[in-house]
Design a protein around this motif. Sequence first.
Motif, PDB file in Angstrom:
ATOM      1  N   GLU A  99       0.865  -1.176   0.000  1.00  0.00           N
ATOM      2  CA  GLU A  99       0.000   0.000   0.000  1.00  0.00           C
ATOM      3  C   GLU A  99       0.899   1.222   0.000  1.00  0.00           C
ATOM      4  N   GLU A 100       0.357   2.358  -0.406  1.00  0.00           N
ATOM      5  CA  GLU A 100       1.145   3.582  -0.593  1.00  0.00           C
ATOM      6  C   GLU A 100       1.963   3.979   0.634  1.00  0.00           C
ATOM      7  N   ASN A 101       1.390   3.887   1.821  1.00  0.00           N
ATOM      8  CA  ASN A 101       2.059   4.361   3.036  1.00  0.00           C
ATOM      9  C   ASN A 101       2.576   3.236   3.935  1.00  0.00           C
ATOM     10  N   TYR A 102       2.674   2.037   3.402  1.00  0.00           N
ATOM     11  CA  TYR A 102       3.099   0.875   4.184  1.00  0.00           C
ATOM     12  C   TYR A 102       4.601   0.963   4.447  1.00  0.00           C
ATOM     13  N   TYR A 103       4.990   0.782   5.707  1.00  0.00           N
ATOM     14  CA  TYR A 103       6.390   0.805   6.124  1.00  0.00           C
ATOM     15  C   TYR A 103       6.585  -0.374   7.068  1.00  0.00           C
ATOM     16  N   ALA A 104       7.588  -1.215   6.786  1.00  0.00           N
ATOM     17  CA  ALA A 104       7.696  -2.455   7.562  1.00  0.00           C
ATOM     18  C   ALA A 104       9.115  -3.006   7.544  1.00  0.00           C
ATOM     19  N   CYS A 105       9.327  -3.963   8.429  1.00  0.00           N
ATOM     20  CA  CYS A 105      10.532  -4.792   8.413  1.00  0.00           C
ATOM     21  C   CYS A 105      10.103  -6.220   8.674  1.00  0.00           C
ATOM     22  N   PHE A 106      10.977  -7.155   8.307  1.00  0.00           N
ATOM     23  CA  PHE A 106      10.686  -8.570   8.465  1.00  0.00           C
ATOM     24  C   PHE A 106      11.915  -9.274   9.034  1.00  0.00           C
ATOM     25  N   VAL A 107      11.684 -10.131  10.015  1.00  0.00           N
ATOM     26  CA  VAL A 107      12.757 -10.939  10.585  1.00  0.00           C
ATOM     27  C   VAL A 107      12.278 -12.383  10.687  1.00  0.00           C
ATOM     28  N   LEU A 108      13.243 -13.295  10.743  1.00  0.00           N
ATOM     29  CA  LEU A 108      12.930 -14.701  10.966  1.00  0.00           C
ATOM     30  C   LEU A 108      13.272 -15.033  12.404  1.00  0.00           C
ATOM     31  N   ASP A 109      12.278 -15.513  13.147  1.00  0.00           N
ATOM     32  CA  ASP A 109      12.498 -15.843  14.559  1.00  0.00           C
ATOM     33  C   ASP A 109      13.343 -17.121  14.671  1.00  0.00           C
ATOM     34  N   PRO A 110      13.672 -17.572  15.893  1.00  0.00           N
ATOM     35  CA  PRO A 110      14.535 -18.749  16.040  1.00  0.00           C
ATOM     36  C   PRO A 110      14.010 -20.016  15.373  1.00  0.00           C
ATOM     37  N   ASP A 111      12.690 -20.089  15.126  1.00  0.00           N
ATOM     38  CA  ASP A 111      12.125 -21.251  14.446  1.00  0.00           C
ATOM     39  C   ASP A 111      11.916 -21.014  12.957  1.00  0.00           C
ATOM     40  N   GLY A 112      12.350 -19.854  12.469  1.00  0.00           N
ATOM     41  CA  GLY A 112      12.254 -19.562  11.046  1.00  0.00           C
ATOM     42  C   GLY A 112      10.950 -18.941  10.602  1.00  0.00           C
ATOM     43  N   TYR A 113      10.102 -18.509  11.545  1.00  0.00           N
ATOM     44  CA  TYR A 113       8.844 -17.868  11.177  1.00  0.00           C
ATOM     45  C   TYR A 113       9.068 -16.405  10.830  1.00  0.00           C
ATOM     46  N   ASN A 114       8.319 -15.928   9.852  1.00  0.00           N
ATOM     47  CA  ASN A 114       8.429 -14.555   9.377  1.00  0.00           C
ATOM     48  C   ASN A 114       7.627 -13.634  10.297  1.00  0.00           C
ATOM     49  N   ILE A 115       8.327 -12.749  11.006  1.00  0.00           N
ATOM     50  CA  ILE A 115       7.693 -11.817  11.938  1.00  0.00           C
ATOM     51  C   ILE A 115       7.912 -10.405  11.403  1.00  0.00           C
ATOM     52  N   GLU A 116       6.836  -9.628  11.392  1.00  0.00           N
ATOM     53  CA  GLU A 116       6.852  -8.290  10.802  1.00  0.00           C
ATOM     54  C   GLU A 116       6.447  -7.248  11.831  1.00  0.00           C
ATOM     55  N   ALA A 117       7.082  -6.088  11.762  1.00  0.00           N
ATOM     56  CA  ALA A 117       6.606  -4.891  12.449  1.00  0.00           C
ATOM     57  C   ALA A 117       6.245  -3.907  11.353  1.00  0.00           C
ATOM     58  N   MET A 118       5.046  -3.312  11.447  1.00  0.00           N
ATOM     59  CA  MET A 118       4.567  -2.480  10.347  1.00  0.00           C
ATOM     60  C   MET A 118       3.662  -1.361  10.809  1.00  0.00           C
ATOM     61  N   LEU A 119       3.527  -0.350   9.952  1.00  0.00           N
ATOM     62  CA  LEU A 119       2.470   0.620  10.073  1.00  0.00           C
ATOM     63  C   LEU A 119       2.093   1.058   8.676  1.00  0.00           C
ATOM     64  N   ASN A 120       0.906   1.586   8.546  1.00  0.00           N
ATOM     65  CA  ASN A 120       0.383   1.996   7.248  1.00  0.00           C
ATOM     66  C   ASN A 120      -0.175   3.409   7.395  1.00  0.00           C
ATOM     67  N   GLU A 121       0.748   4.370   7.539  1.00  0.00           N
ATOM     68  CA  GLU A 121       0.384   5.780   7.715  1.00  0.00           C
ATOM     69  C   GLU A 121       1.365   6.629   6.932  1.00  0.00           C
ATOM     70  N   PRO A 122       0.961   7.813   6.496  1.00  0.00           N
ATOM     71  CA  PRO A 122       1.896   8.691   5.786  1.00  0.00           C
ATOM     72  C   PRO A 122       3.114   9.015   6.649  1.00  0.00           C
ATOM     73  N   ALA A 123       4.248   9.206   5.980  1.00  0.00           N
ATOM     74  CA  ALA A 123       5.481   9.570   6.690  1.00  0.00           C
ATOM     75  C   ALA A 123       5.298  10.940   7.328  1.00  0.00           C
ATOM     76  N   PRO A 124       5.877  11.128   8.523  1.00  0.00           N
ATOM     77  CA  PRO A 124       5.779  12.437   9.181  1.00  0.00           C
ATOM     78  C   PRO A 124       6.446  13.509   8.319  1.00  0.00           C
ATOM     79  N   GLN A 125       5.861  14.670   8.291  1.00  0.00           N
ATOM     80  CA  GLN A 125       6.412  15.800   7.539  1.00  0.00           C
ATOM     81  C   GLN A 125       7.295  16.632   8.462  1.00  0.00           C
ATOM     82  N   GLY A 126       8.339  17.183   7.904  1.00  0.00           N
ATOM     83  CA  GLY A 126       9.132  18.060   8.759  1.00  0.00           C
ATOM     84  C   GLY A 126      10.523  18.078   8.505  1.00  0.00           C
TER      85      GLY A 126
END
Length: 126
Positions: A99-126
């Motif tokens: 999506e246009e404002n999607y920002y995320a990272c992906f890591v593999l946990d100790p068992d190899g599962y894909n874990i993501e931290a994300m947000l879907n909001e416009p980047a802060p202006q400034g």
Amino acid sequence: MIDHITIAVGDLEKSKLFYERAFEPLGYRLSFGKEGVFWAFDVGGSLFEIQHTDDKPPLTRLHVAFRVRSRAEVEAFYRAALEAGAGDNGAPGPRPEYEENYYACFVLDPDGYNIEAMLNEPAPQG
């Protein structure tokens, strides 16, 4: 908060029909998807997704995405997870293919599962 969970299924159409019927009494409905690729169900503020995968990166049989409050939190999670022993599966950054404002990272946990931290909001202006 969990934004979405994705599980691998062996037969995408059979699983779609199963979850449509099983979720009906709970009031959960099919939200969106792509024929032959994946289906997402709205389960009360989060998404439960099914997709066929053969376990080739970046996909795994289980994927959990945590919704965070800022890009800084995405980046902090990524660093902390790597320091804790996670494998890199996608550095923090924009994901406009989702999506246009999607920002995320992906890591593999100790068992190899894909874990993501994300947000879907416009980047802060400034």
